[in-house]
Motif scaffolding. Sequence first.
Motif, PDB file in Angstrom:
ATOM      1  N   SER A  30       0.797  -1.227   0.000  1.00 12.02           N
ATOM      2  CA  SER A  30       0.000   0.000   0.000  1.00 12.02           C
ATOM      3  C   SER A  30       0.829   1.276   0.000  1.00 12.02           C
ATOM      4  CB  SER A  30      -0.939  -0.002   1.207  1.00 12.02           C
ATOM      5  OG  SER A  30      -0.199  -0.064   2.416  1.00 12.02           O
ATOM      6  N   SER A  31       2.110   1.213   0.366  1.00  8.68           N
ATOM      7  CA  SER A  31       2.946   2.411   0.372  1.00  8.68           C
ATOM      8  C   SER A  31       4.408   2.000   0.330  1.00  8.68           C
ATOM      9  CB  SER A  31       2.693   3.249   1.632  1.00  8.68           C
ATOM     10  OG  SER A  31       3.179   2.576   2.789  1.00  8.68           O
ATOM     11  N   ASP A  32       5.265   2.919  -0.064  1.00  5.60           N
ATOM     12  CA  ASP A  32       6.694   2.611  -0.099  1.00  5.60           C
ATOM     13  C   ASP A  32       7.251   2.380   1.305  1.00  5.60           C
ATOM     14  OD1 ASP A  32       7.145   2.452  -2.769  1.00  5.60           O
ATOM     15  OD2 ASP A  32       8.096   4.426  -2.986  1.00  5.60           O
ATOM     16  N   LYS A  33       6.691   3.036   2.290  1.00 10.05           N
ATOM     17  CA  LYS A  33       7.146   2.832   3.663  1.00 10.05           C
ATOM     18  C   LYS A  33       6.912   1.380   4.072  1.00 10.05           C
ATOM     19  CE  LYS A  33       6.531   4.509   8.398  1.00 10.05           C
ATOM     20  NZ  LYS A  33       5.795   5.474   9.273  1.00 10.05           N
ATOM     21  N   ARG A  34       5.738   0.856   3.730  1.00 15.39           N
ATOM     22  CA  ARG A  34       5.453  -0.536   4.081  1.00 15.39           C
ATOM     23  C   ARG A  34       6.243  -1.496   3.192  1.00 15.39           C
ATOM     24  NH1 ARG A  34      -1.022  -0.969   5.599  1.00 15.39           N
ATOM     25  NH2 ARG A  34      -0.919   0.399   7.432  1.00 15.39           N
ATOM     26  N   ARG A  35       6.446  -1.139   1.938  1.00 12.70           N
ATOM     27  CA  ARG A  35       7.258  -1.997   1.067  1.00 12.70           C
ATOM     28  C   ARG A  35       8.688  -2.107   1.606  1.00 12.70           C
ATOM     29  NH1 ARG A  35       4.696   1.368  -2.868  1.00 12.70           N
ATOM     30  NH2 ARG A  35       2.980   0.296  -3.884  1.00 12.70           N
ATOM     31  N   GLU A  36       9.210  -1.014   2.132  1.00 11.01           N
ATOM     32  CA  GLU A  36      10.555  -1.034   2.710  1.00 11.01           C
ATOM     33  C   GLU A  36      10.621  -2.017   3.879  1.00 11.01           C
ATOM     34  OE1 GLU A  36      14.330  -0.005   2.142  1.00 11.01           O
ATOM     35  OE2 GLU A  36      12.820   1.263   1.174  1.00 11.01           O
ATOM     36  N   ARG A  37       9.612  -1.993   4.705  1.00 11.16           N
ATOM     37  CA  ARG A  37       9.579  -2.900   5.850  1.00 11.16           C
ATOM     38  C   ARG A  37       9.365  -4.349   5.407  1.00 11.16           C
ATOM     39  NH1 ARG A  37       9.503  -0.245  10.565  1.00 11.16           N
ATOM     40  NH2 ARG A  37       9.014   1.979  10.535  1.00 11.16           N
ATOM     41  N   PHE A  38       8.588  -4.514   4.355  1.00 15.10           N
ATOM     42  CA  PHE A  38       8.351  -5.867   3.844  1.00 15.10           C
ATOM     43  C   PHE A  38       9.653  -6.492   3.355  1.00 15.10           C
ATOM     44  CE2 PHE A  38       7.399  -8.572   0.088  1.00 15.10           C
ATOM     45  CZ  PHE A  38       6.732  -9.595   0.742  1.00 15.10           C
ATOM     46  N   VAL A  39      10.448  -5.730   2.607  1.00 13.02           N
ATOM     47  CA  VAL A  39      11.716  -6.258   2.111  1.00 13.02           C
ATOM     48  C   VAL A  39      12.656  -6.549   3.284  1.00 13.02           C
ATOM     49  CG1 VAL A  39      13.783  -5.724   0.745  1.00 13.02           C
ATOM     50  CG2 VAL A  39      11.500  -5.166  -0.140  1.00 13.02           C
ATOM     51  N   THR A  40      12.611  -5.718   4.299  1.00 13.81           N
ATOM     52  CA  THR A  40      13.417  -5.982   5.491  1.00 13.81           C
ATOM     53  C   THR A  40      13.032  -7.321   6.116  1.00 13.81           C
ATOM     54  OG1 THR A  40      13.729  -3.627   5.970  1.00 13.81           O
ATOM     55  CG2 THR A  40      14.018  -5.159   7.802  1.00 13.81           C
ATOM     56  N   MET A  41      11.740  -7.595   6.179  1.00 11.10           N
ATOM     57  CA  MET A  41      11.281  -8.878   6.723  1.00 11.10           C
ATOM     58  C   MET A  41      11.817 -10.054   5.918  1.00 11.10           C
ATOM     59  SD  MET A  41       7.327  -8.415   7.858  1.00 11.10           S
ATOM     60  CE  MET A  41       7.261 -10.183   8.090  1.00 11.10           C
ATOM     61  N   CYS A  42      11.966  -9.864   4.618  1.00 10.49           N
ATOM     62  CA  CYS A  42      12.424 -10.952   3.757  1.00 10.49           C
ATOM     63  C   CYS A  42      13.853 -11.378   4.066  1.00 10.49           C
ATOM     64  CB  CYS A  42      12.320 -10.539   2.287  1.00 10.49           C
ATOM     65  SG  CYS A  42      10.611 -10.373   1.697  1.00 10.49           S
ATOM     66  N   ALA A  43      14.586 -10.550   4.806  1.00  7.40           N
ATOM     67  CA  ALA A  43      15.946 -10.914   5.190  1.00  7.40           C
ATOM     68  C   ALA A  43      15.960 -11.904   6.346  1.00  7.40           C
ATOM     69  CB  ALA A  43      16.736  -9.660   5.558  1.00  7.40           C
ATOM     70  N   ASP A  44      14.835 -12.069   7.006  1.00  5.58           N
ATOM     71  CA  ASP A  44      14.742 -12.970   8.149  1.00  5.58           C
ATOM     72  C   ASP A  44      14.802 -14.427   7.689  1.00  5.58           C
ATOM     73  OD1 ASP A  44      12.908 -14.658  10.115  1.00  5.58           O
ATOM     74  OD2 ASP A  44      13.697 -12.954  11.232  1.00  5.58           O
ATOM     75  N   LYS A  45      15.650 -15.224   8.324  1.00  3.75           N
ATOM     76  CA  LYS A  45      15.833 -16.615   7.916  1.00  3.75           C
ATOM     77  C   LYS A  45      14.563 -17.439   8.101  1.00  3.75           C
ATOM     78  CE  LYS A  45      20.024 -15.884   6.713  1.00  3.75           C
ATOM     79  NZ  LYS A  45      20.348 -15.788   5.259  1.00  3.75           N
ATOM     80  N   ASP A  46      13.789 -17.178   9.162  1.00 10.40           N
ATOM     81  CA  ASP A  46      12.523 -17.897   9.358  1.00 10.40           C
ATOM     82  C   ASP A  46      11.567 -17.609   8.208  1.00 10.40           C
ATOM     83  OD1 ASP A  46      13.194 -19.123  11.771  1.00 10.40           O
ATOM     84  OD2 ASP A  46      12.605 -17.360  12.935  1.00 10.40           O
ATOM     85  N   VAL A  47      11.487 -16.332   7.831  1.00  7.25           N
ATOM     86  CA  VAL A  47      10.602 -15.948   6.732  1.00  7.25           C
ATOM     87  C   VAL A  47      11.034 -16.635   5.450  1.00  7.25           C
ATOM     88  CG1 VAL A  47       9.859 -14.024   5.278  1.00  7.25           C
ATOM     89  CG2 VAL A  47       9.972 -13.736   7.762  1.00  7.25           C
ATOM     90  N   GLN A  48      12.321 -16.631   5.177  1.00  3.64           N
ATOM     91  CA  GLN A  48      12.825 -17.246   3.951  1.00  3.64           C
ATOM     92  C   GLN A  48      12.524 -18.743   3.901  1.00  3.64           C
ATOM     93  OE1 GLN A  48      16.935 -16.327   3.164  1.00  3.64           O
ATOM     94  NE2 GLN A  48      16.639 -14.126   3.344  1.00  3.64           N
ATOM     95  N   GLN A  49      12.788 -19.425   5.001  1.00  5.09           N
ATOM     96  CA  GLN A  49      12.594 -20.873   5.015  1.00  5.09           C
ATOM     97  C   GLN A  49      11.136 -21.253   4.824  1.00  5.09           C
ATOM     98  OE1 GLN A  49      13.404 -22.940   8.739  1.00  5.09           O
ATOM     99  NE2 GLN A  49      14.227 -24.690   7.611  1.00  5.09           N
ATOM    100  N   LEU A  50      10.239 -20.596   5.546  1.00  2.71           N
ATOM    101  CA  LEU A  50       8.826 -20.942   5.440  1.00  2.71           C
ATOM    102  C   LEU A  50       8.231 -20.478   4.113  1.00  2.71           C
ATOM    103  CD1 LEU A  50       7.501 -20.288   9.056  1.00  2.71           C
ATOM    104  CD2 LEU A  50       8.246 -22.430   8.016  1.00  2.71           C
ATOM    105  N   THR A  51       8.738 -19.360   3.584  1.00  4.41           N
ATOM    106  CA  THR A  51       8.255 -18.895   2.279  1.00  4.41           C
ATOM    107  C   THR A  51       8.579 -19.913   1.192  1.00  4.41           C
ATOM    108  OG1 THR A  51       8.452 -16.558   2.856  1.00  4.41           O
ATOM    109  CG2 THR A  51       8.483 -17.107   0.514  1.00  4.41           C
ATOM    110  N   TRP A  52       9.825 -20.376   1.158  1.00  7.14           N
ATOM    111  CA  TRP A  52      10.207 -21.335   0.128  1.00  7.14           C
ATOM    112  C   TRP A  52       9.504 -22.677   0.313  1.00  7.14           C
ATOM    113  CZ3 TRP A  52      11.514 -19.435  -4.064  1.00  7.14           C
ATOM    114  CH2 TRP A  52      12.441 -18.395  -4.206  1.00  7.14           C
TER     115      TRP A  52
END
Length: 396
Positions: free
Chosen positions: A340-362
Amino acid sequence: MSERIYDAIVVGGGPSGATAAADLAAAGRTVLLLDRAGRIKPCGGAVPPRLMQDFDIPQSLLVARARSARMISPSDRKVDMPVGDIGYVGMVDRDVFDEWLRKRAAEAGAERLTGTFEQIERDERGTIVCYRRERGGETERVRTRLVIGADGARSAVARQNIANAERMPCVFAYHEIIRSPETDSDVFDGSRCDVFYQGKLSPDFYAWVFPHGETASIGLGSANKGFPLRETVATMRGELGLEECETIRKEGAPIPLKPLKRWDNGVDVIVAGDAAGVVAPASGEGIYYAMTGGRYVAQAAEEFLSTAKPKALRLARKRFMHEHGKVFWVLGMMQYFWYSSDKRRERFVTMCADKDVQQLTWQAYMNKRLVRTKPLAHARIFLKDCAHLLGLRAAA
């Protein structure tokens, strides 16, 4: 001589329609597969290993195997998400892939016909599909017991026969197929999918660069009707140093954002694939879900043809949503909040650096279901997600 009546006419020969036609023909049904000439859907071409297994797709159709994804934020922060040991993201060229599926349907017994669907007529003897073999040609008619509409997000079959189908929300996608750079670099890697979460490239979706071996797809999507898709792709190519790469073709088409509430008309029509709205929110992934939906539609069609009970057609959507409805809901919420906004997109990409997020996403991508085997990891992700959304955690 009596007029031939097909058990089913499938309108549209993409992954969903070709799968439905192949399954029904293999079951011994008489099937006509009607498809327009020269149609190639704009698509990143990503397919998970589960698709290869579920639908017996040969590895030879893969033109590339992506081993990682790179998420790029509005501030140009780059987060790499390696697939690791659990698999790869297969990449296909839609013109080759779709034609292979259509040929398989023909080998199973489906009859192929090149033409453009016009409308469905009905008389005292049943259902008639009207089509033209070529532009300006005469309208031809053929009878059938059932019509399967797999003719895309702006499906003429759906709009004419399914209530409220014309209201389906869509993102309009545009991409250019280019010749891949001769050597890999930080800007382009033939084993990596790049996803840009930047409002300047898409105010409500994302942009991408996906490798296809000798070629690559560079494009974006947006539901904003006034957004300059072609001009923005040209800007992307310039900024990435891809403007000198040969352009092979350019394509655009709508991509649905939400499954229809009803897939059949309760009489003689059912829809599948993009026509039914089965594209994953947030990611825009559609090939696997189209083929799965096509298979469920074929199963429901077989039951309808065997029993002559129209209520059997409802089983397709019921089975699909039972298996994938929760994933679609979660992805829909992700898109609503994080795009919905670049501010939230920035935080979303930051979350993608989390190893838990990466493992469960894949794991969820590979298996096409929510992962429930690691409750502590889910709890950690939930808390981090809330912290980012509420601004309690720094974006970088």
